[in-house]
Motif scaffolding. Structure first.
Motif, PDB file in Angstrom:
ATOM      1  N   GLU A 111      -3.752  12.318 -14.391  1.00  0.00           N
ATOM      2  CA  GLU A 111      -4.042  12.080 -15.811  1.00  0.00           C
ATOM      3  C   GLU A 111      -5.019  10.930 -15.989  1.00  0.00           C
ATOM      4  O   GLU A 111      -5.989  11.039 -16.746  1.00  0.00           O
ATOM      5  N   SER A 112      -4.769   9.828 -15.269  1.00  0.00           N
ATOM      6  CA  SER A 112      -5.662   8.686 -15.493  1.00  0.00           C
ATOM      7  C   SER A 112      -7.040   8.956 -14.889  1.00  0.00           C
ATOM      8  O   SER A 112      -8.056   8.563 -15.457  1.00  0.00           O
ATOM      9  N   GLU A 113      -7.085   9.683 -13.762  1.00  0.00           N
ATOM     10  CA  GLU A 113      -8.395  10.016 -13.184  1.00  0.00           C
ATOM     11  C   GLU A 113      -9.176  10.934 -14.120  1.00  0.00           C
ATOM     12  O   GLU A 113     -10.373  10.766 -14.326  1.00  0.00           O
ATOM     13  N   LEU A 114      -8.459  11.909 -14.680  1.00  0.00           N
ATOM     14  CA  LEU A 114      -9.135  12.854 -15.563  1.00  0.00           C
ATOM     15  C   LEU A 114      -9.593  12.152 -16.842  1.00  0.00           C
ATOM     16  O   LEU A 114     -10.708  12.394 -17.326  1.00  0.00           O
ATOM     17  N   ASP A 115      -8.732  11.270 -17.364  1.00  0.00           N
ATOM     18  CA  ASP A 115      -9.126  10.556 -18.579  1.00  0.00           C
ATOM     19  C   ASP A 115     -10.365   9.706 -18.332  1.00  0.00           C
ATOM     20  O   ASP A 115     -11.263   9.670 -19.177  1.00  0.00           O
TER      21      ASP A 115
ATOM     22  N   ARG B  71       0.836  -1.210   0.000  1.00  0.00           N
ATOM     23  CA  ARG B  71       0.000   0.000   0.000  1.00  0.00           C
ATOM     24  C   ARG B  71       0.864   1.250   0.000  1.00  0.00           C
ATOM     25  O   ARG B  71       0.604   2.211  -0.709  1.00  0.00           O
ATOM     26  N   GLU B  72       1.944   1.195   0.806  1.00  0.00           N
ATOM     27  CA  GLU B  72       2.821   2.364   0.884  1.00  0.00           C
ATOM     28  C   GLU B  72       3.481   2.615  -0.460  1.00  0.00           C
ATOM     29  O   GLU B  72       3.614   3.747  -0.907  1.00  0.00           O
ATOM     30  N   LEU B  73       3.908   1.511  -1.078  1.00  0.00           N
ATOM     31  CA  LEU B  73       4.556   1.637  -2.384  1.00  0.00           C
ATOM     32  C   LEU B  73       3.579   2.227  -3.394  1.00  0.00           C
ATOM     33  O   LEU B  73       3.897   3.123  -4.158  1.00  0.00           O
ATOM     34  N   GLU B  74       2.363   1.703  -3.321  1.00  0.00           N
ATOM     35  CA  GLU B  74       1.374   2.197  -4.264  1.00  0.00           C
ATOM     36  C   GLU B  74       1.084   3.663  -4.014  1.00  0.00           C
ATOM     37  O   GLU B  74       0.978   4.469  -4.942  1.00  0.00           O
ATOM     38  N   PHE B  75       1.045   4.024  -2.749  1.00  0.00           N
ATOM     39  CA  PHE B  75       0.796   5.419  -2.406  1.00  0.00           C
ATOM     40  C   PHE B  75       1.924   6.290  -2.948  1.00  0.00           C
ATOM     41  O   PHE B  75       1.702   7.325  -3.566  1.00  0.00           O
ATOM     42  N   ALA B  76       3.160   5.794  -2.711  1.00  0.00           N
ATOM     43  CA  ALA B  76       4.315   6.586  -3.147  1.00  0.00           C
ATOM     44  C   ALA B  76       4.351   6.748  -4.660  1.00  0.00           C
ATOM     45  O   ALA B  76       4.821   7.762  -5.157  1.00  0.00           O
ATOM     46  N   THR B  77       3.866   5.745  -5.379  1.00  0.00           N
ATOM     47  CA  THR B  77       3.926   5.881  -6.835  1.00  0.00           C
ATOM     48  C   THR B  77       2.725   6.646  -7.389  1.00  0.00           C
ATOM     49  O   THR B  77       2.780   7.122  -8.496  1.00  0.00           O
ATOM     50  N   ARG B  78       1.689   6.771  -6.573  1.00  0.00           N
ATOM     51  CA  ARG B  78       0.492   7.451  -7.095  1.00  0.00           C
ATOM     52  C   ARG B  78       0.239   8.828  -6.481  1.00  0.00           C
ATOM     53  O   ARG B  78      -0.471   9.631  -7.038  1.00  0.00           O
ATOM     54  N   TYR B  79       0.830   9.056  -5.323  1.00  0.00           N
ATOM     55  CA  TYR B  79       0.527  10.304  -4.625  1.00  0.00           C
ATOM     56  C   TYR B  79       1.795  11.053  -4.252  1.00  0.00           C
ATOM     57  O   TYR B  79       2.881  10.486  -4.195  1.00  0.00           O
ATOM     58  N   ASP B  80       1.615  12.328  -3.978  1.00  0.00           N
ATOM     59  CA  ASP B  80       2.714  13.164  -3.539  1.00  0.00           C
ATOM     60  C   ASP B  80       2.839  13.026  -2.023  1.00  0.00           C
ATOM     61  O   ASP B  80       1.850  13.205  -1.302  1.00  0.00           O
TER      62      ASP B  80
ATOM     63  N   ARG C 168      -0.700  17.669  -7.421  1.00  0.00           N
ATOM     64  CA  ARG C 168       0.536  18.451  -7.425  1.00  0.00           C
ATOM     65  C   ARG C 168       1.438  17.813  -8.469  1.00  0.00           C
ATOM     66  O   ARG C 168       1.737  16.630  -8.390  1.00  0.00           O
ATOM     67  N   VAL C 169       1.833  18.587  -9.470  1.00  0.00           N
ATOM     68  CA  VAL C 169       2.532  17.982 -10.595  1.00  0.00           C
ATOM     69  C   VAL C 169       4.029  18.256 -10.620  1.00  0.00           C
ATOM     70  O   VAL C 169       4.770  17.590 -11.334  1.00  0.00           O
TER      71      VAL C 169
ATOM     72  N   HIS D 297      -0.012  14.800  -0.068  1.00  0.00           N
ATOM     73  CA  HIS D 297      -0.917  13.660  -0.201  1.00  0.00           C
ATOM     74  C   HIS D 297      -1.898  13.835  -1.357  1.00  0.00           C
ATOM     75  O   HIS D 297      -2.911  13.152  -1.416  1.00  0.00           O
ATOM     76  N   LEU D 298      -1.564  14.734  -2.255  1.00  0.00           N
ATOM     77  CA  LEU D 298      -2.403  14.888  -3.452  1.00  0.00           C
ATOM     78  C   LEU D 298      -1.952  13.870  -4.488  1.00  0.00           C
ATOM     79  O   LEU D 298      -0.795  13.450  -4.483  1.00  0.00           O
ATOM     80  N   PRO D 299      -2.834  13.500  -5.411  1.00  0.00           N
ATOM     81  CA  PRO D 299      -2.409  12.627  -6.509  1.00  0.00           C
ATOM     82  C   PRO D 299      -1.264  13.292  -7.290  1.00  0.00           C
ATOM     83  O   PRO D 299      -1.175  14.519  -7.305  1.00  0.00           O
ATOM     84  N   ASN D 300      -0.415  12.486  -7.882  1.00  0.00           N
ATOM     85  CA  ASN D 300       0.636  13.055  -8.727  1.00  0.00           C
ATOM     86  C   ASN D 300       0.134  13.167 -10.164  1.00  0.00           C
ATOM     87  O   ASN D 300      -1.019  12.870 -10.455  1.00  0.00           O
TER      88      ASN D 300
END
Ligand code: C2E
Ligand code: MG
Ligand code: MG
Length: 609
Positions: A190-194, A169-178, A252-253, A182-185
């Motif tokens: 991009e995938s959420e918006l798509d 979960r932590e890994l997934e968080f680190a790869t998906r969030y800042d 946060r990009v 704690h905002l999505p990266n």
């Protein structure tokens, strides 16, 4: 470790060994008593070793169940994993203890199928129930002993997967969030918006994508430290979220950049409201390092479907708009326009082309004479860069110099200009043209490069030139923005005798008082004043004042862009020292200048009459 463990208790292990022994006997053909005793002893010893082994595996929970799925064995790791002590577990049904309700029937059926029809339960990843009711992720193996007897025993060997799951979960968080806000990266956004764009019909509505870039964030970081920078980002995130609707997205990009997506907008008014909301997040000052500080950000907006059909396009175009806003200054807002984007693409190509132009010899210097207002004699030559691409028309320095500045190519370009001008001056000196000076233009970014002025001095020296042979031109703004290192460097050049002119005088900083602080020798009045002076009293007044002040400060005054006799007359009346402009000479290649200096071409007679 033995079964006499205070936590597991005595009962279950004894009961287990008894049962195992009974089972063993039940499956054993009748033999003589001593043989049975021996086998029994060996069996008990082996069981003892087995039990010790089970007990010593802290992470492996082992439970034994009888044919009715009542607990007959429960090791210490099971207690740790599921919360029940061995005494509590003993005699209870598997499905009452650790099987979640949803799995209950399936487990009972699977156990029956194994006992009755020998269909094994395959090992698998499960979520079982802890005494507290919480689910525990485990990898569960099942073993059936005495499968074909009356008392088949099922042993479950469960490995706790909580740590792995947590790590995952932590890994997934680190790869998906800042991790900071704690905002999505960017990727997640991009995938959420798509998927948002893909889902649902959006015929009557539009979506706005806002790109936000904090102004001068680097300065905040540098001045107050990263901690305060982080604090600002977290607080800004909180404020941005405050005004969000459920359906809005935010990410946060990059370090100081955020993107926000606002779907389901119906009217222009909706758009303005949410842009206001974003700006509202910045309205109140931020408290940083105990002081309140006003923070601004530039915003770029792209709209779906007009400015892009997917996340990537929308983000890119909002970014383009934001970069355009940056040019307008702090706190600016821009909407995406296609031509903005086309312009950027063109500029990008131009920079790549320019880089090649340097290598392919497409650049040259032209020289424009400055003549004495009194005698018409050529005093100085301004070196102006010319770019004639192998294909296509010439490109103006007014266009490519700012691009080169932004891309950093200006350093190579500048080095080339200094080197070429020095080499030309050397050649002219050697041919006996010893009078005229060459002035080169230096841009702001060139000066800021460490060692710029030293390199300039070294180039002069390398070509055996004196400081008075090559002068430099800087704009007012460059001087205003110069730091002490740059100013010290300029002062050194000044004291060595290098002529330093303020170019485009009158177009930059509006105060004259700064003039006395800078090491300069000349003012070049911008051609816009010269152009308008004959017709516009105000421009005439400014020009006159500039010449007057220049002289009072002991500076030489040059007028740029003199195109006609009227302008010249005015400038002569005002006692301007030098005249540069098409009225006398256009910028021209070195050979043409040489013919001029050699007297092969007659000079202009505008002043002689
Ligand atoms: P600048 O330094 O103010 O150069 C004077 C500009 O005015 C030149 O434009 C010149 O051709 C033009 N000009 C001269 N006399 C007249 C006239 O009578 N009428 C009109 N309308 N224009 C006149 P150019 O060559 O296009 O250069 C534009 C700018 O590009 C320069 O302005 C300078 O800021 C920059 N630049 C040119 N060469 C270099 C260079 O080697 N390095 C740097 N950093 N900048 C350069
Ligand atoms: Mg100039
Ligand atoms: Mg100028």
């Amino acid at each position: 470790m033995t079964g006499r463990n205070s936590r597991t208790g005595q009962a279950p292990t004894d009961s287990l060994s008894d049962r195992l022994a009974q089972q063993r006997e039940a499956t054993q053909p009748v033999a003589d008593q001593s043989e049975v005793a021996l086998v029994r002893r060996q069996y008990l010893e082996s069981e003892q070793r087995f039990r010790t082994l089970l007990e010593s595996l802290p992470k492996v929970a082992v439970q034994g169940y009888d044919r009715d799925r009542r607990v007959i064995y429960w090791n210490e790791a099971s207690t740790r994993l599921y919360g029940y002590s061995a005494e509590e577990a003993q005699g209870n049904l598997l499905e009452d203890l650790i099987i979640p309700d949803a799995m209950r029937d399936g487990v009972i059926a699977a156990h029956r199928a194994w006992v009755r029809d020998g269909i094994e339960i395959a090992p698998e990843e499960l979520e079982l129930r802890h005494k507290s009711g919480e689910l525990v992720p485990v990898f569960s193996h099942h073993v059936m002993l005495g499968e074909h007897t009356d008392s088949p025993l099922m042993f479950c060997v469960d490995v706790d997967l909580s740590d792995q799951k947590q790590a995952h979960r932590e890994l997934e968080f680190a790869t998906r969030y800042d991790s900071l806000t704690h905002l999505p990266n960017r990727q997640t956004f991009e995938s959420e918006l798509d998927s948002l764009l893909a889902s649902g019909e959006r015929r009557d509505t539009f979506l706005a994508l806002v790109y936000l870039d904090i102004d001068h964030f680097v300065e905040i970081n540098d001045a107050l430290g990263y901690e305060q920078g982080d604090h600002l980002l977290i607080e800004l995130t909180r404020r941005l979220r405050e005004h969000q609707r459920m359906s809005d997205l935010i990410a946060r990009v990059s370090s100081d950049e955020f993107v926000l997506a606002f779907p389901d907008l119906h009217r222009q008014a909706d758009l303005w409201r949410l842009v206001d909301n974003v700006q509202l997040a910045l309205r109140d000052p931020f408290v940083l390092a105990g002081h309140s500080r006003q923070v601004t950000a530039c915003l770029g907006v792209a709209l779906y479907p007009d400015n892009g059909l997917n996340a990537r396009e929308l983000i890119r175009n909002a970014d383009v708009a934001k970069n355009r806003a940056k040019l307008d200054g702090r706190g600016a807002l821009r909407f995406f326009e296609q031509h903005l984007h086309d312009e950027l693409v063109r500029q990008h190509h131009l920079i790549a082309q320019l880089e090649q132009a340097l290598d392919h010899g497409e650049l040259s210097l032209h020289y424009q004479p400055q003549v004495s207002a009194v005698s018409g004699r050529i005093e100085n030559l301004e070196a102006l860069l010319r770019w004639l691409p192998a294909e296509g028309p010439p490109i103006s320095p007014a266009e490519f110099i700012p691009l080169a500045e932004r891309s950093g190519l200006i350093h190579r370009l500048g080095d080339w200009v200094v080197e070429t001008a020095c080499r030309q001056q050397r050649a002219w000196r050697d041919r006996g043209f010893t009078e005229q000076r060459i002035d080169i233009n230096l841009s702001g970014r060139q000066l800021l490069r460490p060692g710029a002025l030293e390199r300039f001095a070294a180039c002069l020296e390398r070509h055996g030139l004196a400081p008075r042979d090559i002068g430099i031109e800087l704009t007012e703004n460059v001087l205003i923005e110069a730091d002490t290192t740059v100013l010290d460097g300029l002062r050194q050049l000044y004291h060595r005798g290098v002529r330093i002119a303020i170019d485009d005088f009158g177009t930059g900083y509006s105060s004259l008082s700064y003039l006395k602080h800078f090491p300069v020798t000349a003012l070049k009045i911008d051609r816009s004043f010269v152009h308008d002076a004959p017709a516009q009293p105000e421009d005439r007044a400014i020009m006159e004042a500039a010449i007057f002040i220049g002289h009072r400060l002991g500076l030489e005054v040059v007028a740029e862009g003199v195109e006609n006799a009227e302008q010249l007359t005015l400038l002569r009346e005002m006692r301007c020292d030098l005249i540069q402009g098409f009225y006398f000479y256009r910028p021209m290649p070195a050979e043409a200048i040489e013919r001029l200096l050699a007297g092969l071409v007659p000079g202009h007679g505008h002043l002689s009459g």
